[in-house]
Scaffold this motif. Structure first.
Motif, PDB file in Angstrom:
ATOM      1  N   GLY A   5       0.814  -1.204   0.000  1.00  0.00           N
ATOM      2  CA  GLY A   5       0.000   0.000   0.000  1.00  0.00           C
ATOM      3  C   GLY A   5       0.850   1.257   0.000  1.00  0.00           C
ATOM      4  N   VAL A   6       0.228   2.356  -0.387  1.00  0.00           N
ATOM      5  CA  VAL A   6       0.846   3.680  -0.324  1.00  0.00           C
ATOM      6  C   VAL A   6      -0.039   4.592   0.508  1.00  0.00           C
ATOM      7  CG1 VAL A   6       2.077   3.514  -2.527  1.00  0.00           C
ATOM      8  CG2 VAL A   6      -0.281   4.375  -2.485  1.00  0.00           C
ATOM      9  N   SER A   7       0.528   5.727   0.901  1.00  0.00           N
ATOM     10  CA  SER A   7      -0.219   6.723   1.671  1.00  0.00           C
ATOM     11  C   SER A   7      -0.307   8.017   0.880  1.00  0.00           C
ATOM     12  CB  SER A   7       0.473   6.998   3.008  1.00  0.00           C
ATOM     13  OG  SER A   7       0.552   5.820   3.791  1.00  0.00           O
ATOM     14  N   ILE A   8      -1.457   8.656   0.970  1.00  0.00           N
ATOM     15  CA  ILE A   8      -1.639   9.967   0.345  1.00  0.00           C
ATOM     16  C   ILE A   8      -2.233  10.923   1.374  1.00  0.00           C
ATOM     17  CG2 ILE A   8      -1.850   9.163  -2.046  1.00  0.00           C
ATOM     18  CD1 ILE A   8      -4.886   9.338  -1.707  1.00  0.00           C
ATOM     19  N   TYR A   9      -1.921  12.201   1.223  1.00  0.00           N
ATOM     20  CA  TYR A   9      -2.366  13.221   2.165  1.00  0.00           C
ATOM     21  C   TYR A   9      -2.951  14.383   1.362  1.00  0.00           C
ATOM     22  CZ  TYR A   9       0.420  10.264   5.151  1.00  0.00           C
ATOM     23  OH  TYR A   9       0.928   9.169   5.818  1.00  0.00           O
ATOM     24  N   PRO A  10      -4.224  14.267   0.955  1.00  0.00           N
ATOM     25  CA  PRO A  10      -4.830  15.240   0.025  1.00  0.00           C
ATOM     26  C   PRO A  10      -4.793  16.683   0.487  1.00  0.00           C
ATOM     27  CG  PRO A  10      -6.199  13.275   0.216  1.00  0.00           C
ATOM     28  CD  PRO A  10      -5.153  13.165   1.274  1.00  0.00           C
ATOM     29  N   PHE A  51     -10.765  15.089  -0.554  1.00  0.00           N
ATOM     30  CA  PHE A  51     -10.587  13.661  -0.326  1.00  0.00           C
ATOM     31  C   PHE A  51     -11.368  12.830  -1.333  1.00  0.00           C
ATOM     32  CE2 PHE A  51      -8.635  14.970   3.537  1.00  0.00           C
ATOM     33  CZ  PHE A  51      -7.885  13.892   3.995  1.00  0.00           C
ATOM     34  N   LYS A  52     -12.559  13.279  -1.660  1.00  0.00           N
ATOM     35  CA  LYS A  52     -13.437  12.465  -2.500  1.00  0.00           C
ATOM     36  C   LYS A  52     -12.841  12.243  -3.890  1.00  0.00           C
ATOM     37  CE  LYS A  52     -18.367  12.009  -3.526  1.00  0.00           C
ATOM     38  NZ  LYS A  52     -19.700  12.620  -3.321  1.00  0.00           N
ATOM     39  N   GLU A  53     -12.262  13.269  -4.482  1.00  0.00           N
ATOM     40  CA  GLU A  53     -11.735  13.122  -5.837  1.00  0.00           C
ATOM     41  C   GLU A  53     -10.627  12.074  -5.899  1.00  0.00           C
ATOM     42  OE1 GLU A  53      -9.740  15.711  -9.499  1.00  0.00           O
ATOM     43  OE2 GLU A  53     -10.344  16.726  -7.648  1.00  0.00           O
ATOM     44  N   ILE A  54      -9.688  12.147  -4.964  1.00  0.00           N
ATOM     45  CA  ILE A  54      -8.563  11.213  -5.026  1.00  0.00           C
ATOM     46  C   ILE A  54      -8.971   9.814  -4.569  1.00  0.00           C
ATOM     47  CG2 ILE A  54      -7.619  11.724  -2.734  1.00  0.00           C
ATOM     48  CD1 ILE A  54      -5.688  11.087  -6.037  1.00  0.00           C
ATOM     49  N   ILE A  55      -9.904   9.729  -3.609  1.00  0.00           N
ATOM     50  CA  ILE A  55     -10.359   8.415  -3.166  1.00  0.00           C
ATOM     51  C   ILE A  55     -11.105   7.703  -4.290  1.00  0.00           C
ATOM     52  CG2 ILE A  55     -11.957   7.207  -1.618  1.00  0.00           C
ATOM     53  CD1 ILE A  55     -11.177   9.190   0.571  1.00  0.00           C
ATOM     54  N   PHE A  56     -11.958   8.427  -4.981  1.00  0.00           N
ATOM     55  CA  PHE A  56     -12.688   7.791  -6.073  1.00  0.00           C
ATOM     56  C   PHE A  56     -11.760   7.401  -7.223  1.00  0.00           C
ATOM     57  CE2 PHE A  56     -16.559   8.888  -3.902  1.00  0.00           C
ATOM     58  CZ  PHE A  56     -17.483   7.974  -4.387  1.00  0.00           C
ATOM     59  N   ASP A  82     -23.215   6.010  14.916  1.00  0.00           N
ATOM     60  CA  ASP A  82     -24.298   5.155  14.429  1.00  0.00           C
ATOM     61  C   ASP A  82     -24.581   5.368  12.946  1.00  0.00           C
ATOM     62  OD1 ASP A  82     -24.748   4.082  17.020  1.00  0.00           O
ATOM     63  OD2 ASP A  82     -25.874   5.905  17.552  1.00  0.00           O
ATOM     64  N   ASP A  83     -23.886   6.304  12.340  1.00  0.00           N
ATOM     65  CA  ASP A  83     -24.123   6.606  10.920  1.00  0.00           C
ATOM     66  C   ASP A  83     -22.787   6.936  10.255  1.00  0.00           C
ATOM     67  OD1 ASP A  83     -24.898   7.380   8.408  1.00  0.00           O
ATOM     68  OD2 ASP A  83     -26.049   9.137   9.067  1.00  0.00           O
ATOM     69  N   LEU A  84     -22.224   5.963   9.562  1.00  0.00           N
ATOM     70  CA  LEU A  84     -20.918   6.141   8.917  1.00  0.00           C
ATOM     71  C   LEU A  84     -21.061   6.528   7.446  1.00  0.00           C
ATOM     72  CD1 LEU A  84     -18.898   3.138  10.442  1.00  0.00           C
ATOM     73  CD2 LEU A  84     -19.298   5.435  11.376  1.00  0.00           C
ATOM     74  N   SER A  85     -22.189   7.105   7.092  1.00  0.00           N
ATOM     75  CA  SER A  85     -22.439   7.447   5.690  1.00  0.00           C
ATOM     76  C   SER A  85     -21.408   8.443   5.145  1.00  0.00           C
ATOM     77  CB  SER A  85     -23.851   8.018   5.523  1.00  0.00           C
ATOM     78  OG  SER A  85     -24.040   9.177   6.328  1.00  0.00           O
ATOM     79  N   PHE A  86     -20.881   9.321   6.008  1.00  0.00           N
ATOM     80  CA  PHE A  86     -19.882  10.290   5.550  1.00  0.00           C
ATOM     81  C   PHE A  86     -18.704   9.577   4.897  1.00  0.00           C
ATOM     82  CE2 PHE A  86     -15.815  12.394   6.336  1.00  0.00           C
ATOM     83  CZ  PHE A  86     -16.021  13.624   5.737  1.00  0.00           C
ATOM     84  N   PHE A  87     -18.207   8.520   5.542  1.00  0.00           N
ATOM     85  CA  PHE A  87     -17.043   7.800   5.024  1.00  0.00           C
ATOM     86  C   PHE A  87     -17.390   7.013   3.768  1.00  0.00           C
ATOM     87  CE2 PHE A  87     -16.586   8.018   9.714  1.00  0.00           C
ATOM     88  CZ  PHE A  87     -15.543   8.931   9.750  1.00  0.00           C
ATOM     89  N   ALA A  88     -18.584   6.446   3.749  1.00  0.00           N
ATOM     90  CA  ALA A  88     -19.015   5.723   2.553  1.00  0.00           C
ATOM     91  C   ALA A  88     -19.203   6.677   1.378  1.00  0.00           C
ATOM     92  CB  ALA A  88     -20.321   4.976   2.839  1.00  0.00           C
ATOM     93  N   ASP A  89     -19.738   7.853   1.646  1.00  0.00           N
ATOM     94  CA  ASP A  89     -20.012   8.810   0.570  1.00  0.00           C
ATOM     95  C   ASP A  89     -18.732   9.313  -0.098  1.00  0.00           C
ATOM     96  OD1 ASP A  89     -22.706   8.581   1.028  1.00  0.00           O
ATOM     97  OD2 ASP A  89     -22.879  10.439   2.205  1.00  0.00           O
ATOM     98  N   ILE A  90     -17.639   9.405   0.650  1.00  0.00           N
ATOM     99  CA  ILE A  90     -16.395   9.876   0.030  1.00  0.00           C
ATOM    100  C   ILE A  90     -15.570   8.717  -0.542  1.00  0.00           C
ATOM    101  CG2 ILE A  90     -16.302  11.955   1.431  1.00  0.00           C
ATOM    102  CD1 ILE A  90     -14.098  10.692   3.099  1.00  0.00           C
ATOM    103  N   GLY A  91     -16.138   7.504  -0.466  1.00  0.00           N
ATOM    104  CA  GLY A  91     -15.536   6.374  -1.175  1.00  0.00           C
ATOM    105  C   GLY A  91     -14.673   5.446  -0.359  1.00  0.00           C
ATOM    106  N   ALA A  92     -14.558   5.653   0.952  1.00  0.00           N
ATOM    107  CA  ALA A  92     -13.681   4.822   1.775  1.00  0.00           C
ATOM    108  C   ALA A  92     -14.185   3.387   1.873  1.00  0.00           C
ATOM    109  CB  ALA A  92     -13.551   5.417   3.171  1.00  0.00           C
TER     110      ALA A  92
END
Length: 363
Positions: A5-10, A51-56, A82-92
């Motif tokens: 793996g690699v690491s990125i810091y947007p 974050f979303k652009e590079i994650i996608f 109880d709601d992790l939609s933020f992380f799912a929405d940005i593609g994680a």
């Protein structure tokens, strides 16, 4: 399955350069991306955009993306456990919990509606994992990853690393740890003396760090903590054998075709009835029993020397050995190679019946 793996810091990098880096990594067999929200302090909408652009983009390449988070991130961004939609929405694909909760919370998170992986911090020798397991998590969504340490002299000592890692490996949890590229200056914080898990790795070549982590048998995924690794480092890591310990060697003098074949073309297995003086690979004797290996000028056998039995060694002709303790000259053996000095310590991981191979050094 062992991954790189690699690491990125947007929040600190250029998106186009990140994309080029991810493309290079993917082309060389990398499958994971680590990124960090702990140090990201922009407004929520700006974070989402960067974050979303590079994650996608990583997702388009087929790479898995894990986001490093902590309770402060949830608080700052107004995210509910109880709601992790933020992380799912940005593609994680998952979130790494840099800080611990109470065990019950971590277990509950593994049942999130988005099937996100929950990655635990492995760099603590406490009964943290068993506490979580006692709350019956979905183990399919539970993975582990060590910390990295940006300040020199603060990385984990080896014995402590082993104890921490064994807690996860013994439970069948997928594990990960960080290595550091030597020229990379990018990380989550303003101090970056390298981003490795083990302190002893900080100043050695990155491919040797990876070999060491895999040789322990305790780490599945090896992630470059800092950025950017050079193309040469990425290519070198991608070419590593992830399952067989591969030692880089320098050949000694002009070897015969048979000697080269024994050293470079065979998979070697250490005998089970070991000796403290030598690693012995004896099965090769059978294959080369009818081949001639002419005696060469005898030399002292030093630690890390690779020797082969010559025609004067009777039934032991063509046996390959790695010297573990300095030995006197033996005219029945030819010195054919030497393990590179930065990898001599890896010989200790050739345990009884372990398979190993050699690769001629390009240096």
């Amino acid at each position: 399955m062992r991954n790189l793996g690699v690491s990125i810091y947007p929040e600190k990098s250029d998106v186009e350069k990140d994309k080029q880096y991810l493309t290079l990594a993917k082309e060389n067999g990398f499958a994971r991306v680590f990124t960090c929200l702990l140090s990201a302090d922009k407004p929520k909408n700006e974070l989402v955009q960067s974050f979303k652009e590079i994650i996608f983009y990583a997702k388009e390449l087929g790479m898995e993306v894990i986001l490093d988070v902590a309770p402060t991130v949830f608080d700052r961004l107004g995210i509910s456990y109880d709601d992790l939609s933020f992380f799912a929405d940005i593609g994680a694909d998952g979130i790494r919990l840099d800080a611990a909760f109470d065990g019950k919370r971590e277990a509950a998170l593994t049942y999130n509606a988005y099937n996100l992986k929950i990655e635990l911090n492995m760099s603590n020798d406490i009964d943290y994992l068993n506490n979580i397991l006692s709350h019956q998590p979905n183990k399919e969504n539970l993975i582990g990853c060590h910390n990295f340490y940006p300040q020199k002299y603060t990385g984990l000592p080896y014995d402590f690393f082993v104890k921490c890692s064994e807690r996860f490996k013994d439970q069948g949890i997928r594990t990960a740890a960080f290595v550091t590229c030597q020229g990379g200056t990018m990380g989550p914080w303003d101090i970056n003396d390298g981003l490795c898990t083990l302190e002893e790795h900080r100043n050695i070549p990155i491919h040797v760090q990876a070999k060491h982590l895999w040789a322990t048998g305790l780490i599945d995924d090896v992630i470059i903590g800092n950025g950017y690794a050079t193309e040469a480092e990425i290519v070198q890591l991608g070419a590593l054998n992830r399952y067989i310990l591969e030692l880089d060697i320098t050949l000694e003098g002009e070897l015969s075709d048979i000697e080269k074949a024994v050293v470079l073309s065979e998979q070697h297995v250490r005998r089970g009835d070991i000796t403290e003086f030598l690693v012995r690979s004896t099965e090769v004797r059978k294959k080369y029993i009818d081949s001639s290996i002419a005696p060469r000028s005898p030399q002292k056998q030093e630690v890390g020397c690779v020797v082969i039995g010559n025609d004067n060694f009777g039934k032991y002709k063509a046996e390959l050995q790695i010297v573990l303790k300095e030995l006197p000259i033996d005219t029945r053996k030819n010195n054919v190679a030497r393990v590179n000095s930065d990898q001599v310590f890896l010989i200790d991981y050739i345990t009884p019946w372990r398979t190993f191979i050699f690769k001629e050094s390009s240096n």
